[in-house]
Design a protein around this motif. Sequence first.
Motif, short mmCIF file in Angstrom:
data_model
loop_
_atom_site.label_atom_id
_atom_site.label_comp_id
_atom_site.label_asym_id
_atom_site.label_seq_id
_atom_site.Cartn_x
_atom_site.Cartn_y
_atom_site.Cartn_z
N VAL A 86 0.83 -1.21 0.00
CA VAL A 86 0.00 0.00 0.00
C VAL A 86 0.87 1.26 0.00
O VAL A 86 0.53 2.27 -0.61
CB VAL A 86 -0.95 0.00 1.22
N ILE A 87 2.01 1.19 0.70
CA ILE A 87 2.94 2.29 0.82
C ILE A 87 4.25 1.89 0.16
O ILE A 87 4.73 0.77 0.35
CB ILE A 87 3.18 2.63 2.31
N ASP A 88 4.84 2.79 -0.62
CA ASP A 88 6.11 2.50 -1.29
C ASP A 88 7.31 3.01 -0.48
O ASP A 88 8.36 2.37 -0.45
CB ASP A 88 6.15 3.15 -2.67
N MET A 89 7.15 4.17 0.12
CA MET A 89 8.21 4.80 0.89
C MET A 89 7.59 5.39 2.15
O MET A 89 6.39 5.67 2.19
CB MET A 89 8.91 5.92 0.09
N CYS A 90 8.41 5.59 3.17
CA CYS A 90 7.87 6.13 4.41
C CYS A 90 8.98 6.76 5.22
O CYS A 90 10.14 6.33 5.16
CB CYS A 90 7.20 5.02 5.22
N VAL A 91 8.64 7.81 5.96
CA VAL A 91 9.51 8.28 7.03
C VAL A 91 8.86 7.77 8.31
O VAL A 91 7.86 8.30 8.78
CB VAL A 91 9.65 9.81 7.03
N PHE A 92 9.42 6.68 8.82
CA PHE A 92 8.85 5.99 9.98
C PHE A 92 9.31 6.64 11.28
O PHE A 92 10.48 7.00 11.43
CB PHE A 92 9.33 4.53 10.04
N SER A 93 8.41 6.73 12.23
CA SER A 93 8.79 7.00 13.61
C SER A 93 9.15 5.67 14.26
O SER A 93 8.40 4.70 14.15
CB SER A 93 7.62 7.63 14.36
N THR A 94 10.30 5.62 14.94
CA THR A 94 10.66 4.37 15.62
C THR A 94 9.68 4.04 16.74
O THR A 94 9.52 2.87 17.10
CB THR A 94 12.09 4.43 16.16
N ILE A 95 9.01 5.05 17.27
CA ILE A 95 7.98 4.79 18.28
C ILE A 95 6.84 3.99 17.66
O ILE A 95 6.34 3.02 18.26
CB ILE A 95 7.45 6.10 18.88
N ASN A 96 6.45 4.35 16.47
CA ASN A 96 5.30 3.70 15.83
C ASN A 96 5.60 2.29 15.36
O ASN A 96 4.70 1.46 15.27
CB ASN A 96 4.81 4.55 14.66
N ILE A 97 6.86 2.00 15.02
CA ILE A 97 7.18 0.67 14.52
C ILE A 97 7.73 -0.25 15.61
O ILE A 97 7.83 -1.46 15.40
CB ILE A 97 8.17 0.71 13.34
N ALA A 98 8.08 0.32 16.77
CA ALA A 98 8.68 -0.51 17.83
C ALA A 98 7.79 -1.67 18.28
O ALA A 98 8.32 -2.73 18.63
CB ALA A 98 9.06 0.36 19.02
N PRO A 99 6.44 -1.54 18.29
CA PRO A 99 5.64 -2.71 18.66
C PRO A 99 5.83 -3.89 17.71
O PRO A 99 5.60 -5.05 18.09
CB PRO A 99 4.20 -2.17 18.59
N GLN A 100 6.27 -3.62 16.48
CA GLN A 100 6.51 -4.69 15.51
C GLN A 100 8.00 -4.97 15.30
O GLN A 100 8.37 -6.06 14.86
CB GLN A 100 5.89 -4.31 14.16
N VAL A 101 8.84 -3.98 15.59
CA VAL A 101 10.29 -4.13 15.46
C VAL A 101 10.88 -3.81 16.82
O VAL A 101 11.16 -2.65 17.14
CB VAL A 101 10.85 -3.18 14.37
#
Length: 341
Positions: A86-101
């Motif tokens: 759905v998304i090709d590129m992203c500026v991720f917040s590490t807070i938002n991805i930490a539950p999965q990473v």
Amino acid sequence: MTTRRSLLLASAGLAAPAIATAQTYRPEYKLSVVGNRPIPFAEGAFQWAELVTQRSGGRINVRVYPGSQLVGGDQTRELLAMRQGVIDMCVFSTINIAPQVREAGVFQLPFLMPDHRAFDALINGEVGRDIMQVMDGRDVVGLAFGENGFREISNSRRAIRTPADLRGLKIRFAAGAIFNDIFTGMGANPLQMSFADLQPALSSGAVDGQENPVNLFLAFRMDTLAQRHMTIWNYVNDALIFGVSKSVWNSFNAEDQALLRDCAREAAANNIRLARAGLGIPGTDDAALQELRRRNVEVTVLSAEEKRAFAQALRPVHERWASRIGTGLVQKAEAAIRALS
């Protein structure tokens, strides 16, 4: 005639791969980011998209979708959406991805990083390289680290100078069970909600306070949402990852991969500079803090001793989460920070 015909066929055959490669480039590449201009977080995403589009001559046309609109405003779903195409590129917040990473949670260990020098030591050293390798295993090519900024705490009820001052306050956090543990550990009542829901929650009094970088507080006029007290405590810093879906990355030739990486690094460097502007750290003035006071926000800047009291109160949280994040990675982070002394 036969020789000439053979040469023409061979030439056509040689040309075919180049044509096929060009045809794999899409009319548009979707870049997701939380928030919107003018906050530095979103500015980094827009600059990255603009640099890629301009320097590729429009061959790689990147469009930014702010406010995490591709995932209905739920920034915690961006990583999954990228893996789903759905998304090709992203500026991720590490807070938002930490539950999965889980490794990205190293940046959320409370009071691990005392200042920006410590943050830089992590993103530019072995810890940063390890996290990028983990992202690669999640089908994301990480190109650069950016910075959302140290997260400060504001509320509508009182100044916060000691852990006891948080007792009973309803504090919003974005994502991650570690934040629930941090605020519960100080007697607060933490509530998880998306950024889209935060402003009405503050306005209605559904929550008393929130934690975000100063630049975001100012941009979204949280002083008009009953947030009259701000404590500068630098308890965590939200690292950003400029990332591309691995399948999208592999569709580009080597020259365009280099272009994407160079543009990401340039945009990330600009993002970091903007995130730190006006905070009174070395190399900047304190215009942002002065603006808070001009808006009649009471600003409390904690001393090193006062920060240690918070760190001590949260030591059980630190130890519990260090084992979940990865003891080896946390030890690398602590060693990198000690080396700065």
